[in-house]
Scaffold this motif. Sequence first.
Motif, mmCIF file in Angstrom:
data_model
loop_
_atom_site.group_PDB
_atom_site.id
_atom_site.type_symbol
_atom_site.label_atom_id
_atom_site.label_comp_id
_atom_site.label_asym_id
_atom_site.label_seq_id
_atom_site.Cartn_x
_atom_site.Cartn_y
_atom_site.Cartn_z
ATOM 1 N N THR A 45 32.846 46.395 42.796
ATOM 2 C CA THR A 45 33.318 46.702 44.143
ATOM 3 C C THR A 45 33.882 45.461 44.810
ATOM 4 O O THR A 45 33.760 44.344 44.311
ATOM 5 C CB THR A 45 32.175 47.242 45.025
ATOM 6 N N LEU A 46 34.485 45.664 45.980
ATOM 7 C CA LEU A 46 34.826 44.531 46.823
ATOM 8 C C LEU A 46 33.536 43.873 47.318
ATOM 9 O O LEU A 46 32.454 44.437 47.203
ATOM 10 C CB LEU A 46 35.672 44.989 48.009
ATOM 11 N N THR A 47 33.659 42.682 47.881
ATOM 12 C CA THR A 47 32.472 41.971 48.359
ATOM 13 C C THR A 47 31.862 42.699 49.554
ATOM 14 O O THR A 47 32.568 43.274 50.378
ATOM 15 C CB THR A 47 32.819 40.527 48.761
ATOM 16 N N GLY A 48 30.554 42.670 49.645
ATOM 17 C CA GLY A 48 29.862 43.280 50.770
ATOM 18 C C GLY A 48 29.059 44.497 50.356
ATOM 19 O O GLY A 48 29.502 45.309 49.537
ATOM 20 N N VAL A 99 26.568 49.757 48.073
ATOM 21 C CA VAL A 99 25.662 50.900 48.184
ATOM 22 C C VAL A 99 26.394 52.236 48.117
ATOM 23 O O VAL A 99 25.755 53.290 48.015
ATOM 24 C CB VAL A 99 24.817 50.834 49.471
ATOM 25 N N ARG A 100 27.727 52.197 48.137
ATOM 26 C CA ARG A 100 28.519 53.424 47.963
ATOM 27 C C ARG A 100 29.036 53.576 46.537
ATOM 28 O O ARG A 100 29.869 54.423 46.253
ATOM 29 C CB ARG A 100 29.708 53.428 48.922
ATOM 30 N N ALA A 101 28.516 52.740 45.639
ATOM 31 C CA ALA A 101 29.046 52.712 44.276
ATOM 32 C C ALA A 101 28.639 53.917 43.445
ATOM 33 O O ALA A 101 29.237 54.175 42.398
ATOM 34 C CB ALA A 101 28.602 51.430 43.571
ATOM 35 N N ALA A 102 27.615 54.648 43.868
ATOM 36 C CA ALA A 102 27.119 55.781 43.076
ATOM 37 C C ALA A 102 26.517 56.816 44.012
ATOM 38 O O ALA A 102 26.108 56.487 45.136
ATOM 39 C CB ALA A 102 26.070 55.306 42.075
ATOM 40 N N PRO A 103 26.444 58.073 43.573
ATOM 41 C CA PRO A 103 25.781 59.101 44.385
ATOM 42 C C PRO A 103 24.320 58.747 44.627
ATOM 43 O O PRO A 103 23.720 57.950 43.894
ATOM 44 C CB PRO A 103 25.916 60.364 43.519
ATOM 45 N N GLU A 104 23.743 59.345 45.644
ATOM 46 C CA GLU A 104 22.361 59.064 46.013
ATOM 47 C C GLU A 104 21.421 59.275 44.820
ATOM 48 O O GLU A 104 21.501 60.271 44.113
ATOM 49 C CB GLU A 104 21.938 59.973 47.170
ATOM 50 N N GLY A 105 20.544 58.314 44.624
ATOM 51 C CA GLY A 105 19.564 58.409 43.546
ATOM 52 C C GLY A 105 20.008 57.819 42.229
ATOM 53 O O GLY A 105 19.201 57.703 41.307
#
Length: 377
Positions: free
Chosen positions: A185-188, A193-199
């Motif tokens: 991902t980009l930095t930050g 935390v949006r890189a994968a679905p919940e769980g």
Amino acid sequence: AGAGDRRIERHGLEVVDAYVAAIGRVVRPRREPAVVHAVHTSLHGVGAQTLRRAVASLGFVELHEVPEQQEPDPDFPTVAFPNPEEPGAIDALLREAAFRGADVAFAHDPDADRLAMAISDPRARRPRDVETWRVLTGDELGCLLADHLVRRGGLPEGATMATTIVSSTLLRHIAAEAGAEYVETLTGFKWIVRAAPEGRLVLGYEEALGYSVGDAVADKDGISAMLLACEMISTLVGSGLTVTDRLDDLARRHGVHVTGQWSARLEGSDGVQRIADAMARLRAAPPERIGDRQVARVSDLADGAPTRGLPPADVVGLVLPGARVVVRPSGTEPKLKCYVEVVEPVVEGSDVASARARAEAERDGLLAALPADLDLD
């Protein structure tokens, strides 16, 4: 709003109770775990009280503290700047760890969302000498945590590990070997935390000492990361191994990955424009060489990288044989930052220490060449 405004909802220790319970779902030491002797500093921040409760709930960490730095103090009287990345900030921690002969030492930043970890050299003849202690890089700790989660087993279906475009590429190899998904991902942490679905995000980290493990917190969290690191060390101690052994094992499997950073601080009213001009020059005329390595490919994220799932960003990457350089303006300071990674394979039967020394020398050479070769003097 005034202090008694009815729109203000006040929470008590039930929030801490829920957080500690969430950590218990992330940190799962094996039966009869080896005790870990850990020294900790909160750098005059707010993390110590909650950490103590979490440690007590788990039961396998013997926690020692740097007493003069454990309670909140907005003046930060014992450090020049309360950031574990700053030179001298954790000197007191290392002295305490050496004095006690601890297994490991940890520092949180004042809001306890970043974590630094230090270890002693197991080959040192004087284990209680502070000079034998060193702080791991954010990349080293992030990859150690990933490797530990894989070894522990029980990863969920679709398990994902994520890091940023300026962090080490070693995590990609660890995830691939484990059959886990890998996302860059980009930095930050708003991206991580949006890189994968919940769980499914089992680990997210960035090189700037930020870690998110499991679903305890959808952000970087230094307390849960510290306790997962203690679980890892407990496993190593119980097997007669050290953190250095595990780093060497990763190097044999995937090559030595060493990282470093060079930055230029451009203060003043024209600082932002000078940074923009430097990025424009880099795009218009990227260098053909950095040090003694030829630039094989240039990657410009100004228009994004849809095939990599990356939105537009002011980032330029330079790919070199066995190395890479990533250049971007800081998002929080008047700085232009350059990140370097060198990968040195470890030939079967050869010495990891020698490969690491070569990689570090190559990294240092690239860092020294950057100002002139990128026209950033």
